[in-house]
Design an enzyme around this catalytic site. Structure first.
Site, mmCIF file in Angstrom:
data_model
loop_
_atom_site.group_PDB
_atom_site.id
_atom_site.type_symbol
_atom_site.label_atom_id
_atom_site.label_comp_id
_atom_site.label_asym_id
_atom_site.label_seq_id
_atom_site.Cartn_x
_atom_site.Cartn_y
_atom_site.Cartn_z
ATOM 1 C CB ALA A 16 47.335 -34.658 -26.898
ATOM 2 C CG MET A 17 46.020 -41.262 -25.839
ATOM 3 S SD MET A 17 44.234 -41.244 -26.177
ATOM 4 C CE MET A 17 43.656 -42.139 -24.743
ATOM 5 C CD GLU A 18 41.894 -39.434 -23.114
ATOM 6 O OE1 GLU A 18 42.422 -38.897 -24.103
ATOM 7 O OE2 GLU A 18 40.770 -39.955 -23.141
ATOM 8 C CG HIS A 25 40.983 -32.029 -24.337
ATOM 9 N ND1 HIS A 25 39.674 -31.765 -24.675
ATOM 10 C CD2 HIS A 25 41.172 -33.343 -24.595
ATOM 11 C CE1 HIS A 25 39.101 -32.867 -25.114
ATOM 12 N NE2 HIS A 25 39.988 -33.854 -25.083
ATOM 13 C CD GLU A 26 44.530 -34.897 -24.517
ATOM 14 O OE1 GLU A 26 44.009 -35.913 -24.030
ATOM 15 O OE2 GLU A 26 44.169 -34.393 -25.604
ATOM 16 C CD GLU A 41 37.503 -37.217 -26.052
ATOM 17 O OE1 GLU A 41 37.784 -36.015 -25.849
ATOM 18 O OE2 GLU A 41 38.317 -38.132 -25.822
HETATM 19 N N1 TRP Z 1 41.254 -39.132 -26.529
HETATM 20 C C1 TRP Z 1 42.035 -38.248 -27.346
HETATM 21 C C2 TRP Z 1 41.618 -36.844 -26.977
HETATM 22 O O1 TRP Z 1 40.520 -36.431 -27.193
HETATM 23 C C3 TRP Z 1 41.813 -38.459 -28.810
HETATM 24 C C4 TRP Z 1 42.784 -39.349 -29.503
HETATM 25 C C5 TRP Z 1 44.104 -39.253 -29.471
HETATM 26 C C6 TRP Z 1 42.501 -40.409 -30.383
HETATM 27 N N2 TRP Z 1 44.665 -40.183 -30.281
HETATM 28 C C7 TRP Z 1 43.709 -40.894 -30.858
HETATM 29 C C8 TRP Z 1 41.337 -40.990 -30.827
HETATM 30 C C9 TRP Z 1 43.779 -41.931 -31.766
HETATM 31 C C10 TRP Z 1 41.401 -42.037 -31.732
HETATM 32 C C11 TRP Z 1 42.610 -42.511 -32.188
HETATM 33 O O2 TRP Z 1 42.328 -36.128 -26.400
HETATM 34 ZN ZN ZN Z 2 39.635 -35.789 -25.442
#
Ligand code: TRP
Ligand code: ZN
Length: 861
Positions: free
Chosen positions: A258-260, A293-294, A316
């Protein structure tokens, strides 16, 4: 192929303070109009160099004047002699439908979605795509009103309207300056689940969860988890949410978990969608922990961000630690701790031993995407956990408060974090901070010596050289330590060097002096896995059993049994027997905990092949695998009556994801996996499958059947495959079970499964479920003596690398761990790595890992 070094950091030559984007979505020609407010940083005369990849530049002006002296390369837009402060406007077009790398803006399954971390924003528009350039964003998204009713970006929605060509638009404003990697845009046709959250200061926050049409009944748990995470961060860290709206979107095509993105998290749908029919207890757990986490990144990552990507663990490691604390509070301490220890031992120690070895704050990087690793994330979290142990709960909180007070709104370094912590403690954190710069797994040796009226216990440390670093220094290690005798009596050392159960090992070695006792003293080391280290200590089976029976710390108790299992398996490897007395000891140890389902389930799990690899070198795969098989089989045969009794003692009513039920269900399924090895229990397994009202038990039955080989496994798999044939997330469990099954024809079986209507090489979840499970967990298939498993993976990766390098580079990992194995396997593995390296047009991602691996001459050789 350019190596970037942490030591070469330079502040940006320019700042970008405000960004205005207008995006007109179109499958192969999306138009991105960007207006940037740019200021020179300092008095230098450097050109303006903006990052950009795979962009088609159609217009460019500065302060509304046409620009004609600029230069465009494959990776940059260069404009000489610009002023000190100006407005740069560009128009670019991009093609989201042909973006299979899933970085930048991509279109899959009718959904437009961005992924900008780490360096994806440069595939959307020209920019200073680095985390220390913070800007406010105003984003207007235009799209077809019918096909794309939902148009989202970061921050708060401020305006919207219709155009007269059937399109509509929504304008978003994010008032918090942020780095480009936190930018997000999503457009599609979703079902929406809404709720509100009232913060500790009484502010109302709208919560919105977007899922694929028809999947609303799988969204509630994620939304509830989000509210629990918001409340927890207020209670434990005093941190409150800072926008009017918090959005989560679940997408099916995603490279990671997932992505924050600020105010607009994008999730792999597997970490959002969950209901009892489709998700296991473990899936529910993962949804809650990834959602948390996000969310926690909003402070540790977004409000305080990284100065450069070498500092990735700043956000992280800290955020993983926070989500682990949260999960332990929501579920239970012990099983969480054991889960994380398994990850460290199986994967992080393996990374340390490989050519990819790096400190939690790396020094050199070719492709940043390769450094989202278990070392940066999980060892990073262990380093934060050690700080928490050293400072105590209140001290750690004081340090966190100071960190936010100093750095809110800034892009900072790991050193800045440690300084904030240093300001609240007298401990020497300069020494502690070596954990950030030194790679490798420290080894702690513990030796005992009787001397007159005393026993001397010497604890020493040594970190073996790693691929990236020859010289190692002594670390500052908080070591859980206690001393018992065979009856469980506890002893204190004469000088009181162990305080609150912790020995501070801040030098090469420390000797503890104990009064001599009748029976030999037994050191119990690394309580609660207080540091990411390996323990070297020779304890015999009686002593390990004494630790299991008498130690205070449940982690130590579990670990003692794991060591005993490991020892038994090595007996079989050497063609020796395991003594009757040991089996008897094991039986009474396990039966003493027969109603403590939490500890019991963990203790009934025999170390995996991957874990066993960690305590061995020059591995003969066949011998080790056979020895493990022999042990688990004998375990099941000898303990069948006891296992059956435990199985029957657990009865559960209708499914609830509730902690007590989860623990009991887990125990029941762990027991069933043992029983499933014995042909006479195939009916029991079948019954478990038929009577299941939830995915946890259904999958438990399948896994138990898999242990018994072929019957009834094949029939159950067919029934499951038919039942879930149109549900890809559920089918991933089925792909993965197929891929981990030991069978002669595994390769042709994999090929057949790739032709399944639900399988697609473009979907990372599918690829990981099938190809990833095979490469990481099918010991006999992947490591087939003739090298056919290695060759199969390599063929697949050559193909995958041309569309999705990020995922290909992750799946190459098992091949890069050749140094664990004996010469025969090493040779076959390196042959395939060499074949990969010869590929024309190989990505940076795969190149970096493969070339390092081939250049590595292991000290284990
Ligand atoms: N920042 C994201 C997390 O730790 C990690 C992440 C999501 C990511 N998508 C990505 C890192 C694509 C590199 C590329 O929750
Ligand atoms: Zn993260």
């Amino acid at each position: 192929m350019q190596v970037k070094r942490r030591a070469d950091y330079q502040p940006p030559a320019f700042f970008i303070t405000n960004v205005e984007l207008t995006v007109h979505l179109h499958p192969h020609s999306t138009r991105v109009q960007s207006t940037l407010h740019i200021k020179r940083n300092g008095t230098h005369q450097h050109d303006l160099v903006l990052d950009g990849e795979q962009l088609n530049l159609v217009e460019i002006t500065i302060d509304n004047q046409t620009v004609d002296h600029h230069k465009v390369t494959d990776t940059a837009l260069i404009i000489p002699s610009v002023g000190d402060e100006f407005i740069l406007s560009t128009v670019c077009t991009i093609a989201p439908d042909s973006n299979k790398a899933l970085e930048g803006l991509y279109l899959s399954n009718g959904v437009y979605c961005t992924q900008c971390e780490a360096e994806g924003f440069r595939r959307i528009t020209y920019f200073l795509d680095r985390p220390d350039v913070l800007a406010t964003y105003q984003v207007t998204v235009h799209g077809d009103k019918k096909v794309l009713p939902t148009l989202l970006s970061n921050g708060n929605p401020v305006d919207k309207g219709d155009n007269d060509d059937g399109t509509h638009w929504v304008k978003w404003h994010d008032p918090h300056p942020k780095p480009s990697y936190l930018f997000a845009l999503v457009a599609g046709d979703f079902d929406l689940l809404t709720d509100t959250y009232t913060t500790m200061n009484g502010k109302q926050v709208a919560l919105e969860l977007y899922v694929d049409k028809g999947k609303l009944d799988r969204g509630q748990f994620a939304l509830d988890s989000l509210k629990r995470a918001m409340k927890w961060d207020e209670q434990v860290y005093g941190l409150e949410y800072d926008l009017e709206i918090y959005m989560v979107v679940a997408v099916d095509f995603f490279n990671m978990g997932a992505m924050e993105n600020k105010g607009l998290n994008v999730f792999n749908s597997k970490f959002v969608l969950a209901n009892p029919a489709t998700a296991t207890d473990e899936d529910f757990f993962n949804v809650e922990s990834v959602i948390a986490h996000e969310y926690f990144h909003n402070w540790t990552g977004n409000r305080v961000t990284c100065r450069d990507w070498f500092q990735l663990s700043l956000k992280e490691g800290l955020t993983v630690f926070r989500d682990q604390q949260f999960s332990a509070d929501m579920t239970s301490e012990l099983s969480n701790r054991i889960k994380h220890v398994r990850v460290i031992r199986e994967h992080q120690f393996a990374e340390d031993a490989s050519a990819m070895s790096h400190p939690i704050r790396p020094d050199e990087v070719i492709e940043m995407n390769n450094f989202y690793t278990v070392t940066v994330y999980d060892k990073g979290a262990e380093v934060i956990r050690m700080l928490h142990t050293l400072l105590g709960k209140d001290g750690f909180r004081a340090g966190m408060d100071e960190y936010f007070k100093r750095h809110d709104g800034q892009a900072v370094t790991c050193d800045d974090f440690v300084s904030a912590m240093q300001s609240v403690t007298d401990l020497n954190l300069t020494h502690f901070s070596k954990w950030y710069s030194q790679s490798g797994t420290p080894e702690i040796s513990v030796t005992r010596k009787r001397e007159g009226d005393k026993t001397l216990i010497t604890v020493s440390q040594r970190t073996p050289a790693t691929a990236d670093q020859q010289e190692k220094e002594d670390l500052f290690i908080p070591l859980g330590f206690s001393c018992i005798d065979a009856t469980g009596q506890q002893y204190q050392d004469r000088a009181g060097k162990v305080t609150n159960g912790i020995l501070l090992l801040d030098q090469q070695q420390i000797t503890l002096t104990y009064d001599q006792q009748e029976s030999e003293l037994i050191p119990v080391v690394l309580a609660n896995f207080s540091a990411p280290v390996r323990i070297k200590q020779s304890l015999d089976s009686t002593e390990l059993l004494a630790i299991f029976l008498h130690a205070n710390d449940d982690f130590n108790r579990w670990d003692a049994l794991q060591q005993l299992y490991d020892w038994c398996i090595s007996q079989y490897e050497a063609n020796q027997q395991v003594d009757e007395t040991i089996w008897e000891g094991l039986k009474s140890a396990l039966s003493s905990e027969k109603t403590n389902f939490e500890l019991l389930s963990e203790c009934l799990i025999i170390p995996s092949f991957e874990t066993l690899c960690q305590s061995r070198t020059n591995i003969n795969v066949e011998t080790l695998n056979a020895a493990r098989e022999q042990f688990v089989r004998e375990f099941a045969e000898r303990f069948e009556p006891e296992l059956l009794a435990i199985y029957q003692s657990i009865s559960l009513a209708d499914y609830h994801y509730d902690q007590q039920d989860v623990i009991a269900r887990r125990c029941k399924n762990v027991v069933l996996a043992h029983l499933g090895r014995l042909q006479q229990n195939s009916e029991l397994v079948q019954q478990h499958y038929t009577q299941s009202d939830n995915m946890t038990d259904t999958l438990g039955a399948l896994k138990a059947a898999q242990q018994g080989h072929s019957d009834p496994f094949n029939a159950l798999m067919d029934s499951f495959g038919e039942r879930w044939k149109s549900d890809p997330l559920v089918l991933d469990k089925w792909f993965s079970l197929h891929a981990t099954t030991e069978r002669e024809d595994i390769l042709s079986h994999l090929t057949m499964l790739q032709a399944h209507p639900q399988f697609s090489i473009e979907n990372p979840n599918r690829v990981r479920a099938l190809i990833g499970s095979f490469a990481f967990y099918n010991t006999s298939g992947f490591h087939a003596l003739d090298g056919s498993g290695y060759e199969y993976l390599t063929d697949y990766l050559i193909n995958l690398d041309s569309s999705n390098p990020q995922v290909a580079a992750r799946l190459v990992t098992p091949l890069t761990q050749w140094q664990r194995f004996n010469k025969h396997h090493q040779h076959k593995m390196k042959t395939q790595l060499a074949r990969l390296l010869e590929q024309e047009g190989l990505s940076n991602d795969v190149y970096e890992k493969v070339s390092k691996s081939l250049a590595y001459e292991s000290s284990a050789e």
